[in-house]
Design a protein around this motif. Structure first.
Motif, PDB file in Angstrom:
ATOM      1  N   VAL A   1     -10.779   0.541 -20.120  1.00 20.99           N
ATOM      2  CA  VAL A   1     -11.674  -0.001 -21.151  1.00 20.99           C
ATOM      3  C   VAL A   1     -10.847  -0.421 -22.362  1.00 20.99           C
ATOM      4  N   PHE A   2     -11.166  -1.591 -22.920  1.00 18.76           N
ATOM      5  CA  PHE A   2     -10.561  -2.049 -24.164  1.00 18.76           C
ATOM      6  C   PHE A   2     -11.673  -2.276 -25.181  1.00 18.76           C
ATOM      7  N   VAL A   3     -11.426  -1.854 -26.429  1.00 21.56           N
ATOM      8  CA  VAL A   3     -12.492  -1.801 -27.427  1.00 21.56           C
ATOM      9  C   VAL A   3     -12.065  -2.475 -28.728  1.00 21.56           C
ATOM     10  N   SER A   4     -12.961  -3.278 -29.289  1.00 17.58           N
ATOM     11  CA  SER A   4     -12.791  -3.791 -30.654  1.00 17.58           C
ATOM     12  C   SER A   4     -12.727  -2.613 -31.624  1.00 17.58           C
ATOM     13  N   PRO A   5     -11.970  -2.743 -32.722  1.00 15.61           N
ATOM     14  CA  PRO A   5     -11.850  -1.616 -33.657  1.00 15.61           C
ATOM     15  C   PRO A   5     -13.076  -1.396 -34.537  1.00 15.61           C
ATOM     16  N   PHE A   6     -14.047  -2.288 -34.523  1.00 17.34           N
ATOM     17  CA  PHE A   6     -15.235  -2.087 -35.352  1.00 17.34           C
ATOM     18  C   PHE A   6     -16.040  -0.890 -34.847  1.00 17.34           C
ATOM     19  N   LEU A   7     -16.578  -0.110 -35.797  1.00 17.50           N
ATOM     20  CA  LEU A   7     -17.210   1.172 -35.465  1.00 17.50           C
ATOM     21  C   LEU A   7     -18.337   1.016 -34.460  1.00 17.50           C
ATOM     22  N   ARG A   8     -19.130  -0.030 -34.576  1.00 19.60           N
ATOM     23  CA  ARG A   8     -20.240  -0.216 -33.644  1.00 19.60           C
ATOM     24  C   ARG A   8     -19.750  -0.363 -32.208  1.00 19.60           C
ATOM     25  N   CYS A   9     -18.554  -0.942 -32.042  1.00 17.54           N
ATOM     26  CA  CYS A   9     -17.977  -1.076 -30.700  1.00 17.54           C
ATOM     27  C   CYS A   9     -17.382   0.244 -30.219  1.00 17.54           C
ATOM     28  N   ILE A  10     -16.720   0.972 -31.113  1.00 21.61           N
ATOM     29  CA  ILE A  10     -16.178   2.289 -30.757  1.00 21.61           C
ATOM     30  C   ILE A  10     -17.304   3.210 -30.295  1.00 21.61           C
ATOM     31  N   GLN A  11     -18.415   3.222 -31.038  1.00 24.77           N
ATOM     32  CA  GLN A  11     -19.538   4.085 -30.677  1.00 24.77           C
ATOM     33  C   GLN A  11     -20.217   3.621 -29.397  1.00 24.77           C
ATOM     34  N   THR A  12     -20.289   2.313 -29.192  1.00 20.37           N
ATOM     35  CA  THR A  12     -20.825   1.798 -27.923  1.00 20.37           C
ATOM     36  C   THR A  12     -19.949   2.230 -26.761  1.00 20.37           C
ATOM     37  N   ALA A  13     -18.628   2.109 -26.927  1.00 21.14           N
ATOM     38  CA  ALA A  13     -17.705   2.529 -25.869  1.00 21.14           C
ATOM     39  C   ALA A  13     -17.876   4.009 -25.554  1.00 21.14           C
ATOM     40  N   PHE A  14     -18.049   4.828 -26.593  1.00 24.19           N
ATOM     41  CA  PHE A  14     -18.233   6.262 -26.374  1.00 24.19           C
ATOM     42  C   PHE A  14     -19.426   6.511 -25.452  1.00 24.19           C
ATOM     43  N   GLU A  15     -20.531   5.841 -25.722  1.00 25.87           N
ATOM     44  CA  GLU A  15     -21.737   6.057 -24.922  1.00 25.87           C
ATOM     45  C   GLU A  15     -21.568   5.522 -23.501  1.00 25.87           C
ATOM     46  N   VAL A  16     -21.024   4.318 -23.367  1.00 29.50           N
ATOM     47  CA  VAL A  16     -20.852   3.731 -22.037  1.00 29.50           C
ATOM     48  C   VAL A  16     -19.890   4.571 -21.204  1.00 29.50           C
ATOM     49  N   ILE A  17     -18.774   4.978 -21.799  1.00 28.84           N
ATOM     50  CA  ILE A  17     -17.804   5.795 -21.077  1.00 28.84           C
ATOM     51  C   ILE A  17     -18.407   7.140 -20.692  1.00 28.84           C
ATOM     52  N   SER A  18     -19.199   7.723 -21.575  1.00 25.13           N
ATOM     53  CA  SER A  18     -19.855   8.992 -21.256  1.00 25.13           C
ATOM     54  C   SER A  18     -20.751   8.856 -20.032  1.00 25.13           C
ATOM     55  N   ALA A  19     -21.453   7.724 -19.936  1.00 24.67           N
ATOM     56  CA  ALA A  19     -22.295   7.489 -18.768  1.00 24.67           C
ATOM     57  C   ALA A  19     -21.463   7.274 -17.510  1.00 24.67           C
ATOM     58  N   LEU A  20     -20.377   6.519 -17.631  1.00 23.34           N
ATOM     59  CA  LEU A  20     -19.543   6.231 -16.466  1.00 23.34           C
ATOM     60  C   LEU A  20     -18.778   7.455 -15.978  1.00 23.34           C
ATOM     61  N   CYS A  21     -18.433   8.349 -16.901  1.00 22.75           N
ATOM     62  CA  CYS A  21     -17.580   9.493 -16.556  1.00 22.75           C
ATOM     63  C   CYS A  21     -18.340  10.807 -16.432  1.00 22.75           C
ATOM     64  N   ALA A  22     -19.653  10.779 -16.596  1.00 20.17           N
ATOM     65  CA  ALA A  22     -20.425  12.013 -16.472  1.00 20.17           C
ATOM     66  C   ALA A  22     -20.218  12.628 -15.098  1.00 20.17           C
ATOM     67  N   VAL A  23     -19.927  13.924 -15.061  1.00 18.93           N
ATOM     68  CA  VAL A  23     -19.724  14.614 -13.779  1.00 18.93           C
ATOM     69  C   VAL A  23     -21.001  14.566 -12.959  1.00 18.93           C
ATOM     70  N   LYS A  24     -22.133  14.727 -13.622  1.00 18.65           N
ATOM     71  CA  LYS A  24     -23.428  14.651 -12.962  1.00 18.65           C
ATOM     72  C   LYS A  24     -24.191  13.469 -13.524  1.00 18.65           C
ATOM     73  N   ASP A  25     -24.598  12.553 -12.662  1.00 17.94           N
ATOM     74  CA  ASP A  25     -25.359  11.385 -13.099  1.00 17.94           C
ATOM     75  C   ASP A  25     -26.836  11.781 -13.169  1.00 17.94           C
ATOM     76  N   ASP A  26     -27.247  12.255 -14.332  1.00 19.94           N
ATOM     77  CA  ASP A  26     -28.606  12.743 -14.544  1.00 19.94           C
ATOM     78  C   ASP A  26     -29.516  11.580 -14.919  1.00 19.94           C
ATOM     79  N   SER A  27     -30.518  11.305 -14.104  1.00 14.86           N
ATOM     80  CA  SER A  27     -31.414  10.177 -14.353  1.00 14.86           C
ATOM     81  C   SER A  27     -32.242  10.364 -15.618  1.00 14.86           C
ATOM     82  N   LYS A  28     -32.343  11.591 -16.111  1.00 11.99           N
ATOM     83  CA  LYS A  28     -33.115  11.856 -17.318  1.00 11.99           C
ATOM     84  C   LYS A  28     -32.270  11.747 -18.590  1.00 11.99           C
TER      85      LYS A  28
END
Length: 277
Positions: A72-99
């Protein structure tokens, strides 16, 4: 499939994929007075709905892409950093919880799945059409600190050994055409730098528009929703230390992922990610 083996179709043809995604809902578009008291009025954070939208988009990518994202490559603007955090958390979650609706609902991550780096070349268009002149820093210093930004990304995912394509921001008041050329260059440069990996670029609306208009010929993009994304793919052949690649194609109908466009008989002279977008 590991990170040294790009995706393959049943006929054993190899492809490299690049996903280019816009950030989530930015605070200054929902809190009109926010910029008046903000220490960094040019760098709004995500509102909670933006975090949820980013995480749910990450879950959608995880469920529907059919191939892994390696880097993943991210723009340095905070809105992009925070978006990356959420997207990566979803992609890397050990358990893909539908809820699960945001990173707050993720119990644990597997950081070995993805590596992330900050790339200044993916930043916002740096002119007063995209960043209002009354909120841009007067001295031209946007005050980005790479180490501080890396600390805002999921633990264990940061690859700070990567040499960025742009080691500093473009000059203030870059022309829109120059910014569009920059975004197209960034997509190609990052793909060429990591030809055996599938990439996710977390950036701004104008860059997502370029990802469509540069590779889906004769169209003009006129709207890019929050967390809209373009999926690009190219055939690639890797042998020893060299590779050859074909042209990128836009793999899916961009309108299905929040991107609106028309045949390019009419021109688009305005940025897609300004204060009003």
């Amino acid at each position: 499939m590991d990170s040294t083996d790009p995706a393959k179709t049943p006929n054993n043809k190899s492809f490299q994929s690049v996903i280019v995604i816009r950030h989530g809902d930015r605070a200054d578009n929902f809190e009109p007075l926010w910029a008046l008291t903000a220490a960094r009025p040019w760098d709004p954070h995500l509102i909670e709905e933006g975090r949820v939208r980013a995480f749910c988009t990450g879950r959608r990518l995880r469920a529907n892409l059919g191939f892994p994202i390696h880097r993943v490559f991210v723009s340095p603007f905070l809105r992009c950093i925070q978006t990356a955090f959420e997207v990566i958390s979803a992609l890397c979650a050990v358990k893909d919880d539908s809820k699960a609706m945001s990173s707050k609902d993720v119990a644990s991550l597997d950081p070995s799945k993805i590596k992330v780096s900050i790339e200044y070349g993916l930043c916002e268009v740096l002119n007063k059409e995209a960043i209002r002149n009354n909120v841009a820093p007067k001295d031209g210093n946007f005050g980005f600190n790479t180490s501080e930004l890396e600390a805002l990304l999921p633990a264990g995912t940061v690859d700070n050994s990567v040499k960025p394509v742009y080691e500093q921001l473009p000059q203030w008041e870059e022309p829109l055409g120059g910014a569009r050329e920059r975004y197209e260059q960034m997509i190609k440069a990052l793909a060429n730098k990591y030809p055996s990996e599938n990439l996710l670029l977390v950036t701004h609306g104008e860059a997502v528009g370029v990802a469509v208009s540069a590779f889906l010929k004769d169209v003009t993009v006129y709207e890019v929703d929050y967390c809209a994304y373009a999926e690009l793919r190219r055939p690639i052949s890797i042998k020893n230390e060299s590779f050859s690649a074909g042209d990128f194609e836009v793999l899916i109908n961009p309108a299905q992922t929040g991107i609106q466009f028309l045949p390019s008989s009419t021109s688009n002279d305005g940025t897609l990610d300004d204060h009003h977008a």
